[in-house]
Design an enzyme around this catalytic site. Structure first.
Site, PDB file in Angstrom:
ATOM      1  N   SER A  78       0.869  -1.281  -0.107  1.00  0.00           N
ATOM      2  CA  SER A  78      -0.070   0.285   0.054  1.00  0.00           C
ATOM      3  C   SER A  78       0.912   1.153  -0.042  1.00  0.00           C
ATOM      4  O   SER A  78       1.875   1.488   0.710  1.00  0.00           O
ATOM      5  CB  SER A  78      -0.973   0.042   1.294  1.00  0.00           C
ATOM      6  OG  SER A  78      -1.352   1.222   1.479  1.00  0.00           O
ATOM      7  N   GLU A  84       0.306   3.692   1.757  1.00  0.00           N
ATOM      8  CA  GLU A  84       0.243   4.014   3.236  1.00  0.00           C
ATOM      9  C   GLU A  84       1.780   3.727   3.754  1.00  0.00           C
ATOM     10  O   GLU A  84       2.154   4.463   4.688  1.00  0.00           O
ATOM     11  CB  GLU A  84      -0.557   3.369   3.936  1.00  0.00           C
ATOM     12  CG  GLU A  84      -2.107   3.982   4.290  1.00  0.00           C
ATOM     13  CD  GLU A  84      -2.089   5.271   4.845  1.00  0.00           C
ATOM     14  OE1 GLU A  84      -1.551   5.273   6.223  1.00  0.00           O
ATOM     15  OE2 GLU A  84      -2.229   6.296   4.269  1.00  0.00           O
ATOM     16  N   TYR A 105      -1.513   0.145  10.849  1.00  0.00           N
ATOM     17  CA  TYR A 105      -1.791  -0.494   9.405  1.00  0.00           C
ATOM     18  C   TYR A 105      -0.623  -0.230   8.408  1.00  0.00           C
ATOM     19  O   TYR A 105       0.038  -1.143   7.759  1.00  0.00           O
ATOM     20  CB  TYR A 105      -2.855   0.228   8.645  1.00  0.00           C
ATOM     21  CG  TYR A 105      -3.193  -0.319   7.274  1.00  0.00           C
ATOM     22  CD1 TYR A 105      -3.725  -1.420   6.974  1.00  0.00           C
ATOM     23  CD2 TYR A 105      -2.672   0.712   6.157  1.00  0.00           C
ATOM     24  CE1 TYR A 105      -4.086  -1.742   5.541  1.00  0.00           C
ATOM     25  CE2 TYR A 105      -3.132   0.247   4.847  1.00  0.00           C
ATOM     26  CZ  TYR A 105      -3.735  -0.832   4.471  1.00  0.00           C
ATOM     27  OH  TYR A 105      -3.580  -1.190   3.427  1.00  0.00           O
TER      28      TYR A 105
HETATM   29  P1  NAP Z   1     -11.492  -4.276   1.891  1.00  0.00           P
HETATM   30  O1  NAP Z   1     -12.535  -4.022   1.218  1.00  0.00           O
HETATM   31  O2  NAP Z   1     -11.408  -4.016   3.364  1.00  0.00           O
HETATM   32  O3  NAP Z   1     -11.439  -5.925   1.911  1.00  0.00           O
HETATM   33  C1  NAP Z   1     -10.395  -6.613   2.831  1.00  0.00           C
HETATM   34  C2  NAP Z   1     -10.671  -8.330   2.652  1.00  0.00           C
HETATM   35  O4  NAP Z   1     -10.198  -8.750   3.665  1.00  0.00           O
HETATM   36  C3  NAP Z   1     -12.281  -8.666   3.096  1.00  0.00           C
HETATM   37  O5  NAP Z   1     -12.500  -9.736   2.168  1.00  0.00           O
HETATM   38  C4  NAP Z   1     -12.265  -9.050   4.449  1.00  0.00           C
HETATM   39  O6  NAP Z   1     -13.134  -9.961   4.992  1.00  0.00           O
HETATM   40  C5  NAP Z   1     -10.720  -9.828   4.438  1.00  0.00           C
HETATM   41  N1  NAP Z   1     -10.340  -9.973   5.919  1.00  0.00           N
HETATM   42  C6  NAP Z   1     -10.243  -9.400   6.950  1.00  0.00           C
HETATM   43  N2  NAP Z   1      -9.698  -9.746   8.021  1.00  0.00           N
HETATM   44  C7  NAP Z   1      -9.494 -11.072   7.705  1.00  0.00           C
HETATM   45  C8  NAP Z   1      -9.071 -12.208   8.375  1.00  0.00           C
HETATM   46  N3  NAP Z   1      -8.849 -12.155   9.596  1.00  0.00           N
HETATM   47  N4  NAP Z   1      -8.703 -13.376   7.678  1.00  0.00           N
HETATM   48  C9  NAP Z   1      -9.295 -13.236   6.355  1.00  0.00           C
HETATM   49  N5  NAP Z   1      -9.861 -12.248   5.507  1.00  0.00           N
HETATM   50  C10 NAP Z   1      -9.949 -11.276   6.264  1.00  0.00           C
HETATM   51  O7  NAP Z   1     -10.049  -4.120   1.300  1.00  0.00           O
HETATM   52  P2  NAP Z   1      -9.706  -3.502  -0.324  1.00  0.00           P
HETATM   53  O8  NAP Z   1     -10.077  -2.304  -0.292  1.00  0.00           O
HETATM   54  O9  NAP Z   1     -10.524  -4.662  -1.163  1.00  0.00           O
HETATM   55  O10 NAP Z   1      -8.263  -3.825  -0.260  1.00  0.00           O
HETATM   56  C11 NAP Z   1      -7.727  -5.108  -0.748  1.00  0.00           C
HETATM   57  C12 NAP Z   1      -6.024  -5.287   0.021  1.00  0.00           C
HETATM   58  O11 NAP Z   1      -5.626  -4.063  -0.824  1.00  0.00           O
HETATM   59  C13 NAP Z   1      -6.130  -4.999   1.168  1.00  0.00           C
HETATM   60  O12 NAP Z   1      -5.121  -5.647   1.926  1.00  0.00           O
HETATM   61  C14 NAP Z   1      -5.714  -3.294   1.646  1.00  0.00           C
HETATM   62  O13 NAP Z   1      -5.009  -3.220   2.735  1.00  0.00           O
HETATM   63  C15 NAP Z   1      -4.838  -3.337   0.294  1.00  0.00           C
HETATM   64  N6  NAP Z   1      -4.876  -1.843  -0.342  1.00  0.00           N
HETATM   65  C16 NAP Z   1      -5.808  -1.313  -0.528  1.00  0.00           C
HETATM   66  C17 NAP Z   1      -6.068  -0.207  -1.091  1.00  0.00           C
HETATM   67  C18 NAP Z   1      -7.351   0.747  -1.617  1.00  0.00           C
HETATM   68  O14 NAP Z   1      -7.233   1.784  -1.849  1.00  0.00           O
HETATM   69  N7  NAP Z   1      -8.543   0.012  -1.622  1.00  0.00           N
HETATM   70  C19 NAP Z   1      -4.770   0.432  -1.451  1.00  0.00           C
HETATM   71  C20 NAP Z   1      -3.591  -0.202  -1.318  1.00  0.00           C
HETATM   72  C21 NAP Z   1      -3.532  -1.404  -0.611  1.00  0.00           C
HETATM   73  P3  NAP Z   1     -14.720  -9.712   5.387  1.00  0.00           P
HETATM   74  O15 NAP Z   1     -15.595  -9.338   4.207  1.00  0.00           O
HETATM   75  O16 NAP Z   1     -15.255 -10.798   6.216  1.00  0.00           O
HETATM   76  O17 NAP Z   1     -14.358  -8.359   6.398  1.00  0.00           O
HETATM   77  N1  GDD Z   2     -12.250   7.264   6.544  1.00  0.00           N
HETATM   78  C1  GDD Z   2     -12.245   8.573   6.661  1.00  0.00           C
HETATM   79  N2  GDD Z   2     -13.427   9.222   7.242  1.00  0.00           N
HETATM   80  N3  GDD Z   2     -11.426   9.190   6.117  1.00  0.00           N
HETATM   81  C2  GDD Z   2     -11.430  10.780   6.520  1.00  0.00           C
HETATM   82  C3  GDD Z   2     -12.410  11.508   7.077  1.00  0.00           C
HETATM   83  C4  GDD Z   2     -13.601  10.473   7.549  1.00  0.00           C
HETATM   84  O1  GDD Z   2     -14.544  10.979   8.020  1.00  0.00           O
HETATM   85  N4  GDD Z   2     -12.588  12.748   6.968  1.00  0.00           N
HETATM   86  C5  GDD Z   2     -11.269  12.852   6.488  1.00  0.00           C
HETATM   87  N5  GDD Z   2     -10.651  11.645   6.099  1.00  0.00           N
HETATM   88  C6  GDD Z   2      -9.297  11.463   5.606  1.00  0.00           C
HETATM   89  C7  GDD Z   2      -8.245  10.745   6.309  1.00  0.00           C
HETATM   90  O2  GDD Z   2      -7.933  11.385   7.468  1.00  0.00           O
HETATM   91  C8  GDD Z   2      -7.392  10.353   5.160  1.00  0.00           C
HETATM   92  O3  GDD Z   2      -6.343  11.503   5.216  1.00  0.00           O
HETATM   93  C9  GDD Z   2      -8.251  10.299   4.213  1.00  0.00           C
HETATM   94  O4  GDD Z   2      -9.379  10.869   4.331  1.00  0.00           O
HETATM   95  C10 GDD Z   2      -8.576   9.072   3.453  1.00  0.00           C
HETATM   96  O5  GDD Z   2      -8.925   8.146   4.481  1.00  0.00           O
HETATM   97  P1  GDD Z   2      -9.562   6.642   3.996  1.00  0.00           P
HETATM   98  O6  GDD Z   2     -10.497   7.023   2.838  1.00  0.00           O
HETATM   99  O7  GDD Z   2      -9.956   6.089   5.293  1.00  0.00           O
HETATM  100  O8  GDD Z   2      -8.316   5.892   3.296  1.00  0.00           O
HETATM  101  P2  GDD Z   2      -6.828   5.844   3.702  1.00  0.00           P
HETATM  102  O9  GDD Z   2      -5.960   6.641   2.713  1.00  0.00           O
HETATM  103  O10 GDD Z   2      -6.625   6.232   5.118  1.00  0.00           O
HETATM  104  O11 GDD Z   2      -6.572   4.314   3.499  1.00  0.00           O
HETATM  105  C11 GDD Z   2      -7.020   3.763   2.136  1.00  0.00           C
HETATM  106  O12 GDD Z   2      -5.978   3.823   1.261  1.00  0.00           O
HETATM  107  C12 GDD Z   2      -4.692   3.072   1.560  1.00  0.00           C
HETATM  108  C13 GDD Z   2      -3.750   3.249   0.304  1.00  0.00           C
HETATM  109  O13 GDD Z   2      -3.019   4.173   0.522  1.00  0.00           O
HETATM  110  C14 GDD Z   2      -7.331   2.196   2.564  1.00  0.00           C
HETATM  111  O14 GDD Z   2      -8.039   1.451   1.599  1.00  0.00           O
HETATM  112  C15 GDD Z   2      -6.252   1.526   2.943  1.00  0.00           C
HETATM  113  O15 GDD Z   2      -6.331  -0.033   2.855  1.00  0.00           O
HETATM  114  C16 GDD Z   2      -5.221   1.642   1.691  1.00  0.00           C
HETATM  115  O16 GDD Z   2      -3.914   0.898   1.835  1.00  0.00           O
END
Ligand code: NAP
Ligand code: GDD
Length: 336
Positions: A131, A133, A155
């Site tokens: 990520s 992050e 995280y």
């Molecule tokens: P998400 O919607 O939060 O999905 C997370 C998945 O992990 C869900 O299927 C969840 O199952 C499963 N999970 C959580 N705890 C688990 C456990 N203990 N054992 C087995 N499965 C478990 O995340 P996403 O947005 O699709 O992201 C996919 C991956 O990419 C994650 O690893 C995230 O950290 C990473 N990532 C995401 C982003 C982004 O912007 N979306 C960016 C960079 C990296 P449940 O449905 O049962 O909760």
């Molecule tokens: N969730 C949330 N809720 N975020 C907020 C809010 C709120 O009410 N208000 C402001 N934010 C700001 C957070 O402080 C952060 O700076 C930004 O919005 C994005 O927050 P999220 O959407 O929660 O995502 P994230 O960037 O922290 O993390 C996501 O992206 C990562 C990749 O950079 C997640 O999908 C991570 O799993 C992923 O790795």
């Protein structure tokens, strides 16, 4: 014979799009789901219920990233060709409340899976959902594969650990193991508590008269937001390479949370200033202020580049939440 893929996190945003993509390519797809007292398969129900849609079935198996034995049994029995490790406690804000759990699942869960691969199917190709992050307090702008990490949350730290375990298993045991360093990506299937979906869901409810205010945290943070279905294609492309490697996947554009709010409310013809209120409870103990990625390596070696613009993506999400709420209110809700 059809290739076999295993997806951890198949019920999540990315897992559901990836399952669709792999099924459309003729794969036999297996997903790990965890036991829950309520349904957690909403995003993949349309794939699971109709095995004839794509010609090949999606198979679901109970397992958990906290349970190494379940992963070992699964890999031993399945012998998959490709393993996409997307499962994680993926919420940054929540990771400050449950740091130990986040470390167990998001960090050690990766080691459990890598150990199971080493033991049961060392020829399988492994994708680690790394990520942006990990860059946290960014050390360079834009961020590339060689930019040093400086995580700012439990995280982020857990993902750095998993990143290095993936590199180590590649170098120590010769696994075909790859890190996709994905910047933020979203879609109508984005979890409702992440910022973009929280906003578009609230807009639909405000328009329908179900809610007046939207309470938000830090509006100044900037993110590089792309479209999730395009990002899962990059994952697949990575595992088609001859060797394991590390790739940044990003749009190369950054926008503040406020810009996202302005654009989304404008799409719905609402004045955001009348609805958005700041609630300090949504602030984080430490913030990641600016993320912007350079995906030129992915473009050069994978032929991957983003297609959907920021404005279009906002429009897609606003429209999808509008449609979803209308379907819910009319009692016809079926997930996309
Ligand atoms: P998400 O919607 O939060 O999905 C997370 C998945 O992990 C869900 O299927 C969840 O199952 C499963 N999970 C959580 N705890 C688990 C456990 N203990 N054992 C087995 N499965 C478990 O995340 P996403 O947005 O699709 O992201 C996919 C991956 O990419 C994650 O690893 C995230 O950290 C990473 N990532 C995401 C982003 C982004 O912007 N979306 C960016 C960079 C990296 P449940 O449905 O049962 O909760
Ligand atoms: N969730 C949330 N809720 N975020 C907020 C809010 C709120 O009410 N208000 C402001 N934010 C700001 C957070 O402080 C952060 O700076 C930004 O919005 C994005 O927050 P999220 O959407 O929660 O995502 P994230 O960037 O922290 O993390 C996501 O992206 C990562 C990749 O950079 C997640 O999908 C991570 O799993 C992923 O790795």
């Amino acid at each position: 014979m059809a290739k076999k893929a295993l997806i951890s996190g198949v019920t999540g945003q990315d897992g559901s799009y990836l399952a669709e993509l792999l099924l459309s390519k003729g794969y036999e797809v297996h997903g790990v789901i965890r036991r829950s007292s309520s349904f957690n398969t909403d995003r993949i129900e349309h794939l699971y219920q109709d095995p004839h849609v794509h010609g090949v079935k999606l198979f679901l198996h109970y397992g958990d990233l906290s349970d190494g034995a379940s992963l070992q049994h699964l890999l031993h029995d399945l012998q998959p060709d490709e393993i996409y490790h997307l499962g994680a406690q993926s919420h940054v804000r929540v990771s400050f409340d449950i740091p130990e759990y986040t470390g167990d699942i998001t960090a050690l869960g990766t080691t459990r899976l890598l150990e199971a691969i080493r033991e049961c199917c060392p020829k399988a190709r492994f994708y680690q959902a790394s990520s942006s992050e990990m860059y946290g307090l960014v050390q360079a702008v834009p961020q590339r594969e060689d930019t040093p990490f400086y995580p700012r949350s439990p995280y982020g730290a857990a993902k750095v650990y998993s990143y290095w375990m993936t590199v180590n298993y590649r170098e120590s045991y010769g696994l075909h193991a790859t890190n996709g360093i994905l910047f933020n990506h979203k879609s109508p299937r984005r979890g409702e508590t992440f910022v973009t979906r929280k906003v578009t869901r609230a807009i639909a409810r405000i328009k329908a008269g179900l809610q007046q205010d939207l309470f938000m945290g830090n509006l100044e943070a900037k993110r590089d937001w792309g479209y999730a279905p395009e990002y899962v294609e990059a994952m697949w492309l990575m595992l088609q390479q001859e060797k394991g490697d590390d790739f940044v996947v990003a749009t190369g554009e950054t926008h503040s949370v406020q810009e996202f709010i302005e654009e989304a409310f404008a799409c719905a013809k609402l004045d955001w200033k009348q609805h958005v209120k700041i609630d300090p409870r949504y602030y984080r103990p430490a913030e990641v202020d600016l993320l912007i990625g350079d995906a030129s390596k992915a473009k050069r070696l994978l032929g991957w580049q983003p297609k959907t613009t920021f404005k279009n993506l906002v429009r897609i999400m606003v429209q999808a939440d509008d449609d979803l709420l209308a379907a819910q209110l009319s009692g016809k809700h079926v997930r996309a």
